[in-house]
Design a protein around this motif. Structure first.
Motif, PDB file in Angstrom:
ATOM      1  N   GLY A 155       2.865  10.025   8.371  1.00  0.00           N
ATOM      2  CA  GLY A 155       3.833   9.058   8.898  1.00  0.00           C
ATOM      3  C   GLY A 155       4.627   8.437   7.775  1.00  0.00           C
ATOM      4  N   LYS A 156       4.735   7.119   7.825  1.00  0.00           N
ATOM      5  CA  LYS A 156       5.520   6.418   6.810  1.00  0.00           C
ATOM      6  C   LYS A 156       5.008   4.992   6.700  1.00  0.00           C
ATOM      7  CE  LYS A 156       9.815   7.453   6.441  1.00  0.00           C
ATOM      8  NZ  LYS A 156      10.977   7.706   5.622  1.00  0.00           N
ATOM      9  N   GLY A 157       5.255   4.399   5.535  1.00  0.00           N
ATOM     10  CA  GLY A 157       4.873   3.016   5.309  1.00  0.00           C
ATOM     11  C   GLY A 157       6.011   2.228   4.694  1.00  0.00           C
ATOM     12  N   TRP A 158       5.895   0.919   4.793  1.00  0.00           N
ATOM     13  CA  TRP A 158       6.875  -0.007   4.225  1.00  0.00           C
ATOM     14  C   TRP A 158       6.120  -1.117   3.529  1.00  0.00           C
ATOM     15  CZ3 TRP A 158       7.054   2.544   8.659  1.00  0.00           C
ATOM     16  CH2 TRP A 158       8.184   3.331   8.895  1.00  0.00           C
ATOM     17  N   ALA A 167      -1.727   0.428   9.912  1.00  0.00           N
ATOM     18  CA  ALA A 167      -1.917  -0.819   9.177  1.00  0.00           C
ATOM     19  C   ALA A 167      -0.685  -1.705   9.292  1.00  0.00           C
ATOM     20  CB  ALA A 167      -2.191  -0.520   7.705  1.00  0.00           C
ATOM     21  N   LEU A 168      -0.931  -3.001   9.382  1.00  0.00           N
ATOM     22  CA  LEU A 168       0.107  -4.026   9.258  1.00  0.00           C
ATOM     23  C   LEU A 168      -0.609  -5.266   8.755  1.00  0.00           C
ATOM     24  CD1 LEU A 168       2.873  -5.327   9.525  1.00  0.00           C
ATOM     25  CD2 LEU A 168       2.453  -5.593  11.970  1.00  0.00           C
ATOM     26  N   PHE A 169      -0.416  -5.566   7.474  1.00  0.00           N
ATOM     27  CA  PHE A 169      -1.124  -6.676   6.848  1.00  0.00           C
ATOM     28  C   PHE A 169      -0.203  -7.444   5.911  1.00  0.00           C
ATOM     29  CE2 PHE A 169      -4.428  -3.608   7.874  1.00  0.00           C
ATOM     30  CZ  PHE A 169      -5.326  -4.413   8.559  1.00  0.00           C
ATOM     31  N   VAL A 211       3.433  -8.150  -1.046  1.00  0.00           N
ATOM     32  CA  VAL A 211       2.798  -9.242  -0.301  1.00  0.00           C
ATOM     33  C   VAL A 211       2.476  -8.840   1.129  1.00  0.00           C
ATOM     34  CG1 VAL A 211       3.823 -10.996  -1.787  1.00  0.00           C
ATOM     35  CG2 VAL A 211       5.017 -10.302   0.315  1.00  0.00           C
ATOM     36  N   GLY A 212       2.954  -7.673   1.559  1.00  0.00           N
ATOM     37  CA  GLY A 212       2.651  -7.183   2.896  1.00  0.00           C
ATOM     38  C   GLY A 212       3.033  -5.718   3.001  1.00  0.00           C
ATOM     39  N   PHE A 213       2.430  -5.044   3.991  1.00  0.00           N
ATOM     40  CA  PHE A 213       2.754  -3.636   4.196  1.00  0.00           C
ATOM     41  C   PHE A 213       2.461  -3.239   5.632  1.00  0.00           C
ATOM     42  CE2 PHE A 213      -1.731  -3.514   3.309  1.00  0.00           C
ATOM     43  CZ  PHE A 213      -2.232  -2.434   4.021  1.00  0.00           C
ATOM     44  N   LEU A 233       8.147  -6.352   8.905  1.00  0.00           N
ATOM     45  CA  LEU A 233       7.470  -5.076   8.678  1.00  0.00           C
ATOM     46  C   LEU A 233       7.193  -4.362  10.001  1.00  0.00           C
ATOM     47  CD1 LEU A 233       4.988  -6.209   5.902  1.00  0.00           C
ATOM     48  CD2 LEU A 233       6.771  -4.466   5.635  1.00  0.00           C
ATOM     49  N   HIS A 234       6.793  -5.116  10.998  1.00  0.00           N
ATOM     50  CA  HIS A 234       6.542  -4.584  12.338  1.00  0.00           C
ATOM     51  C   HIS A 234       7.810  -3.943  12.906  1.00  0.00           C
ATOM     52  CE1 HIS A 234       6.600  -5.252  16.760  1.00  0.00           C
ATOM     53  NE2 HIS A 234       5.345  -4.856  16.710  1.00  0.00           N
TER      54      HIS A 234
END
Length: 146
Positions: free
Chosen positions: A45-48, A71-73, A57-59, A87-88
């Motif tokens: 997939g992909k991440g940011w 993941a979303l933290f 500070v978040g991903f 991010l969401h």
């Protein structure tokens, strides 16, 4: 504050954020390896990431293979600043540009994350794993046309 796509070189800082959270913490930090992160952001997939002063500070990471939010933290020192929402939203915009298949996630009940997902329009569809609430977002419910 800057949002951008995650890169393999970001993984050490991603792991710091992941292990700093107070809710939905990993029982064993070794369960999520650097290789797992690399696979999800490069193959599955992909991440940011959200960066402030060269610090992540978040991903967020979405999985196109199993159609779930992996993941979303946000680091607890930076919560309540709208980082999670940004991010969401960038993650779901990208996901639904790739596919119209529904996406799901699991989160612990009674957490701020549960309230966050409910406010964002996710629908509870059952239970997952060890008592987590399973949520789903459909293509039709994500940013519906007026």
């Amino acid at each position: 504050m800057m949002l951008r796509e995650a890169r393999v070189g970001d993984i050490p800082q991603i792991q710091i954020v992941r292990n700093a959270v107070k809710e939905n913490a990993l029982s064993n930090p070794n369960l999520v390896t650097d290789q797992d992160c690399a696979d999800f952001i490069t193959q599955r997939g992909k991440g940011w990431i959200c960066e402030m002063e060269h610090q992540i500070v978040g991903f967020s990471i979405v999985d196109l293979v199993d159609h779930n939010i992996w993941a979303l933290f946000v680091h607890p020192d930076f919560d309540k600043r709208g980082i999670g929402k940004q991010l969401h939203d960038i993650m779901l915009d990208w996901y639904f540009d790739q596919t119209q298949q529904s996406v799901w996630l699991g989160t612990a009940p009674g957490t701020r994350a549960e309230a966050f997902y409910r406010r964002a329009g996710w629908k509870e569809i059952g239970l997952h794993g060890k008592g987590e609430i399973k949520f789903e977002m459909t293509f039709e419910n994500w940013r519906p046309l007026p």
